[in-house]
Design a protein around this motif. Structure first.
Motif, PDB file in Angstrom:
ATOM      1  N   ARG A  35       0.436  -1.357  -0.093  1.00 14.54           N
ATOM      2  CA  ARG A  35      -0.103  -0.008  -0.045  1.00 14.54           C
ATOM      3  C   ARG A  35       1.003   1.047  -0.104  1.00 14.54           C
ATOM      4  O   ARG A  35       0.264   2.590   0.062  1.00 14.54           O
ATOM      5  CB  ARG A  35      -1.244   0.152   0.999  1.00 14.54           C
ATOM      6  CG  ARG A  35      -2.150  -1.650   0.617  1.00 14.54           C
ATOM      7  CD  ARG A  35      -3.192  -1.040   2.513  1.00 14.54           C
ATOM      8  NE  ARG A  35      -3.843  -1.414   2.170  1.00 14.54           N
ATOM      9  CZ  ARG A  35      -5.711  -1.048   1.889  1.00 14.54           C
ATOM     10  NH1 ARG A  35      -5.423   0.243   1.794  1.00 14.54           N
ATOM     11  NH2 ARG A  35      -6.024  -2.198   1.618  1.00 14.54           N
ATOM     12  N   ASP A  36       2.251   0.915   0.518  1.00 14.41           N
ATOM     13  CA  ASP A  36       2.486   2.272   0.419  1.00 14.41           C
ATOM     14  C   ASP A  36       3.364   2.672  -0.846  1.00 14.41           C
ATOM     15  O   ASP A  36       4.007   4.002  -1.233  1.00 14.41           O
ATOM     16  CB  ASP A  36       4.352   2.202   1.296  1.00 14.41           C
ATOM     17  CG  ASP A  36       3.540   1.629   2.934  1.00 14.41           C
ATOM     18  OD1 ASP A  36       2.378   2.705   3.704  1.00 14.41           O
ATOM     19  OD2 ASP A  36       4.314   0.802   3.858  1.00 14.41           O
ATOM     20  N   HIS A  37       3.469   1.567  -2.170  1.00 14.36           N
ATOM     21  CA  HIS A  37       3.872   2.189  -2.873  1.00 14.36           C
ATOM     22  C   HIS A  37       3.344   1.584  -3.677  1.00 14.36           C
ATOM     23  O   HIS A  37       2.798   1.314  -5.177  1.00 14.36           O
ATOM     24  CB  HIS A  37       4.908   0.646  -3.121  1.00 14.36           C
ATOM     25  CG  HIS A  37       6.074   0.933  -2.638  1.00 14.36           C
ATOM     26  ND1 HIS A  37       5.992   0.196  -1.367  1.00 14.36           N
ATOM     27  CD2 HIS A  37       7.445   1.905  -2.793  1.00 14.36           C
ATOM     28  CE1 HIS A  37       7.675   0.599  -0.221  1.00 14.36           C
ATOM     29  NE2 HIS A  37       8.337   1.793  -1.216  1.00 14.36           N
TER      30      HIS A  37
ATOM     31  N   GLU B  32      -2.637  -5.822   3.224  1.00  9.50           N
ATOM     32  CA  GLU B  32      -1.397  -4.518   2.950  1.00  9.50           C
ATOM     33  C   GLU B  32      -1.389  -5.033   1.583  1.00  9.50           C
ATOM     34  O   GLU B  32      -0.703  -3.542   1.141  1.00  9.50           O
ATOM     35  CB  GLU B  32      -0.885  -4.918   3.801  1.00  9.50           C
ATOM     36  CG  GLU B  32       0.553  -3.793   4.112  1.00  9.50           C
ATOM     37  CD  GLU B  32      -0.591  -2.463   4.531  1.00  9.50           C
ATOM     38  OE1 GLU B  32       0.307  -1.194   3.993  1.00  9.50           O
ATOM     39  OE2 GLU B  32      -2.085  -2.580   5.036  1.00  9.50           O
TER      40      GLU B  32
END
Length: 158
Positions: free
Chosen positions: A86-88, A104
């Protein structure tokens, strides 16, 4: 590499129609500046998708949707996927339609340079495998802010 853990997928899509759904959503976004559909019912015999639009599309615009879809299918765009945390998330990809319990790690489905979105469903390997795209019917239901536009379609592949 270890296989990422994703949510369990609870349905078996008809791959040509499901992939056409991705192309159709992106086509609607590009033509009308709307969001991707809020709901879709995708089946082998016929599928239907609704969008919130500011105005009812004209017959010429509806014919253009079908033409653009068949041009994209004929372009034989590759369909690929990648796993991202999710951070990318790639730029421009919205996650607002994911279920609350989405994992995630997300699977992004990419259709050439035309579309990318999170999806755990089944897809064809290239757009040519979709076959011909045909709009069976459309409908318009007025609302306070425009209306709901529905396309009922089928994919014709041999």
């Amino acid at each position: 590499m270890e296989e990422p853990i994703l949510n369990v997928h609870n349905k078996a899509e008809f791959e040509p129609a499901h992939t056409a759904e991705h192309l159709l959503n992106q086509t609607m976004v590009r033509m009308f500046g709307c969001e991707r559909s809020k709901n879709a019912h995708i089946e082998r015999r016929k599928s239907k998708i609704n969008w919130d639009l500011a105005a009812e599309p004209t017959p010429a615009q509806i014919a253009d949707i079908e033409r653009r879809m068949n041009d994209l299918i004929a372009a034989d765009l590759p369909v690929s996927f990648e796993f991202v945390n999710r951070d990318h998330i790639p730029a421009g990809v919205k996650l607002d339609k994911l279920p609350e319990d989405a994992s995630e790690m997300l699977r992004m489905v990419r259709i050439g340079d035309y579309d990318i979105c999170p999806c755990i469903g089944a897809h064809v390997a290239s757009t040519r495998e979709i076959g011909e795209f045909h709009i069976n019917s459309t409908s318009w239901t007025p609302t306070e802010n425009g209306g709901v536009f529905r396309i009922v379609f089928k994919t014709l592949n041999e």
